[in-house]
Design a protein around this motif. Sequence first.
Motif, PDB file in Angstrom:
ATOM      1  N   ALA A  74     -61.936  12.552 120.899  1.00  0.00           N
ATOM      2  CA  ALA A  74     -62.432  11.350 119.989  1.00  0.00           C
ATOM      3  C   ALA A  74     -62.633  11.586 118.587  1.00  0.00           C
ATOM      4  CB  ALA A  74     -63.836  10.947 120.911  1.00  0.00           C
ATOM      5  N   SER A  75     -63.413  12.662 118.476  1.00  0.00           N
ATOM      6  CA  SER A  75     -63.875  13.124 116.878  1.00  0.00           C
ATOM      7  C   SER A  75     -62.316  13.223 116.294  1.00  0.00           C
ATOM      8  CB  SER A  75     -64.543  14.425 117.087  1.00  0.00           C
ATOM      9  OG  SER A  75     -65.809  13.969 117.911  1.00  0.00           O
ATOM     10  N   VAL A  76     -61.518  13.863 116.872  1.00  0.00           N
ATOM     11  CA  VAL A  76     -60.538  13.990 116.073  1.00  0.00           C
ATOM     12  C   VAL A  76     -59.500  12.705 115.692  1.00  0.00           C
ATOM     13  CG1 VAL A  76     -57.931  15.139 116.375  1.00  0.00           C
ATOM     14  CG2 VAL A  76     -59.770  16.333 116.729  1.00  0.00           C
ATOM     15  N   GLU A  77     -59.517  11.833 116.723  1.00  0.00           N
ATOM     16  CA  GLU A  77     -58.790  10.558 116.432  1.00  0.00           C
ATOM     17  C   GLU A  77     -59.581   9.866 115.334  1.00  0.00           C
ATOM     18  OE1 GLU A  77     -56.077   7.316 116.993  1.00  0.00           O
ATOM     19  OE2 GLU A  77     -56.005   9.514 117.164  1.00  0.00           O
ATOM     20  N   THR A  78     -60.999   9.815 115.396  1.00  0.00           N
ATOM     21  CA  THR A  78     -61.813   9.174 114.436  1.00  0.00           C
ATOM     22  C   THR A  78     -61.619   9.511 113.004  1.00  0.00           C
ATOM     23  OG1 THR A  78     -63.515   8.622 115.994  1.00  0.00           O
ATOM     24  CG2 THR A  78     -63.998   8.631 113.448  1.00  0.00           C
ATOM     25  N   ARG A  79     -61.343  10.888 113.014  1.00  0.00           N
ATOM     26  CA  ARG A  79     -60.922  11.511 111.632  1.00  0.00           C
ATOM     27  C   ARG A  79     -59.482  11.069 111.122  1.00  0.00           C
ATOM     28  NH1 ARG A  79     -62.218  17.686 110.804  1.00  0.00           N
ATOM     29  NH2 ARG A  79     -61.549  17.057 108.681  1.00  0.00           N
ATOM     30  N   VAL A 108     -64.871  14.624 124.077  1.00  0.00           N
ATOM     31  CA  VAL A 108     -65.624  14.680 123.057  1.00  0.00           C
ATOM     32  C   VAL A 108     -64.739  14.942 121.700  1.00  0.00           C
ATOM     33  CG1 VAL A 108     -67.644  15.235 121.682  1.00  0.00           C
ATOM     34  CG2 VAL A 108     -67.876  14.780 124.074  1.00  0.00           C
ATOM     35  N   TYR A 109     -64.347  16.132 121.781  1.00  0.00           N
ATOM     36  CA  TYR A 109     -63.460  16.682 120.738  1.00  0.00           C
ATOM     37  C   TYR A 109     -62.300  15.798 120.404  1.00  0.00           C
ATOM     38  CZ  TYR A 109     -60.513  19.745 117.873  1.00  0.00           C
ATOM     39  OH  TYR A 109     -59.715  20.027 116.671  1.00  0.00           O
ATOM     40  N   CYS A 125     -57.785  20.774 122.124  1.00  0.00           N
ATOM     41  CA  CYS A 125     -57.970  19.741 123.374  1.00  0.00           C
ATOM     42  C   CYS A 125     -57.099  20.629 124.554  1.00  0.00           C
ATOM     43  CB  CYS A 125     -57.355  18.476 122.849  1.00  0.00           C
ATOM     44  SG  CYS A 125     -58.174  17.662 121.495  1.00  0.00           S
ATOM     45  N   TRP A 136     -63.717   8.350 123.925  1.00  0.00           N
ATOM     46  CA  TRP A 136     -65.181   8.507 123.929  1.00  0.00           C
ATOM     47  C   TRP A 136     -65.493   7.941 125.278  1.00  0.00           C
ATOM     48  CZ3 TRP A 136     -68.273  11.306 121.372  1.00  0.00           C
ATOM     49  CH2 TRP A 136     -67.968  11.684 119.967  1.00  0.00           C
ATOM     50  N   TRP A 146     -54.438  20.036 115.100  1.00  0.00           N
ATOM     51  CA  TRP A 146     -55.648  19.424 115.357  1.00  0.00           C
ATOM     52  C   TRP A 146     -55.827  19.335 116.769  1.00  0.00           C
ATOM     53  CZ3 TRP A 146     -60.084  19.903 112.769  1.00  0.00           C
ATOM     54  CH2 TRP A 146     -60.123  20.076 111.368  1.00  0.00           C
ATOM     55  N   ASP A 156     -59.655   6.401 119.681  1.00  0.00           N
ATOM     56  CA  ASP A 156     -60.853   7.379 119.771  1.00  0.00           C
ATOM     57  C   ASP A 156     -61.814   6.503 120.599  1.00  0.00           C
ATOM     58  OD1 ASP A 156     -61.081   5.187 117.959  1.00  0.00           O
ATOM     59  OD2 ASP A 156     -62.483   6.195 116.645  1.00  0.00           O
TER      60      ASP A 156
END
Length: 551
Positions: free
Chosen positions: A431-436, A428-429, A452, A532, A448, A528
């Motif tokens: 995926a969030s990092v890759e989105t950002r 989950v983390y 992970c 997910w 960042w 991302d």
Amino acid sequence: MEAAQDEERPLLAHHQSLPQQGGEAGSRYTCDGTVDYNEQPALKQSTGNWRACFFVLGAEFSECLCFFAVSRNLVTYLTTMLHRSNVDAASSVSTWIGTCFLTPLLGAFLADTYWGRYSTILVFLSLYAIGMLTTTVSALFLPSSNNGGIHRVAVYLGLYLVALGTGGIKSCSSALGADQFNDADPVERVAKGSFFNWYYFSINIGSLLSATVLVWVQDNIGWSVGFAIPTVLMGFGLAVFVAGGKVYRYKRMSGSPFTRVFQVLVVAVRNCRLELPDDCDTTALSLYENGKAEHTSQFRFFDKAAIVPPSPEKIGPWRLCTVSQVEELKMLLRMAPIWASLLIFFAVTAQMSSTFIEQGLVMDNRVGAFAVPPAAMSTFDIVSVLVCVPVYDAVMVPLARRVTGKDRGLTQLQRIGIGLSLSAITMVYAASVETRRLAAAPAMSIMWQAPCYSVLGVAEVFTSIGMLEFFYDQSPESMKSMGTALAQLAIAGGNYLNSALISAVASATAGGGKPGWIPDNLDEGHLDYYFWFLAALSALNLLLFIHCSIR
């Protein structure tokens, strides 16, 4: 798992009493059937225990140093030296790592059937050294020959010799180390639990040196030097392992575990039309050469392998199996759901040697005055393990012991479950990092990624060590190496699964002019989404694991 009773009821066989050790002999010798280097009963005071484990841990350390020196940065080697695409390189690395954890089945078979654990490790360490030497030579001479075909063949020959060599070590080293402790001795039984923690600790010391020193050498001095250093250390590891030969405790071989299992399957199918009586305690033999097993009612179909045939003169191993032999197969079947639940976990950890590195290559790797190689980010995973293992052993186990009353604090399944939970949180983390990252301008810092790796390191302490303990303890006595190999097979399956998922996702999402989720230029894709996807699989897998564990 139901424990074997002191006396197993004879069914159609006459009861045979087993000799009991007592008096002076019981105090001087181990009572688990282990022998010394000269095949005499092993003395407690001069063999086994931690004095022998240090040699095993030394050999395992050198093996892990070599393994991680190759695997940590292999995706970079394939993309920069062999000019493979991101998808191809990530898939190739996962396939190779999967093979490294598949070959332990061969090593376990040879150890349990023909050679024993010590000789198997000795032979496969030698093969490992040849593979590392081939890999080093290919990196040293062949790039300058301008013959890419020969270079590629030499690289893969060396890699897969390493994969073969690691098969005898990964399946036997932890089992040989555990053999040094006698479960009948309360002190040694607790020490065996600590051994698995420190075994995993030594693995990660080798991994730490690989992810820092050797990765830096490979990126800044040269691949040949980066491979030559662990090759030399492998030679020292081989010498250390041989030096401990006279203090090891050895368990006698009990024949091919595959044959014993296959015999149960064949005889059960042959007797499929026979009816099981209501009282199964009157239908089969009871004892086998290495001990006793209590009859259980689960998987009753296989009890038909223990029904005496109509013609007693035809009784043989392919006509009649013992209860103990049937129960060995049942033990393996009971472990199957737990094994399957580990595949998703190791597909997640496989990201550290594939997609996480490719993600790091497109992030800002400047940290102050230093440029951090993406493969070196695995240092956070390793440090997390190195910190967590002693904390778990010295602090968490005593605290948990007070609550649960168990010698080892948490059960093996509880440890595995905690790690599965942490792996889902990690994805989950990620995926969030890759989105950002995709929305960031300028590029995000590679730091960042640190959480992970760190959280996955804690997850490994719980799941990977719990897995090793679980499969060693729950495997039949005649299949201890095979049990360890099954644990390694879960890692292989996870890496093969990751390889298949990456290829399938890339193929399914690309086309029609779209780059797909995992293109060569990650800025044009959606890595991302893949993270997910793994997070969702991990959450579902955790629920299935809990269900199977409760049952």
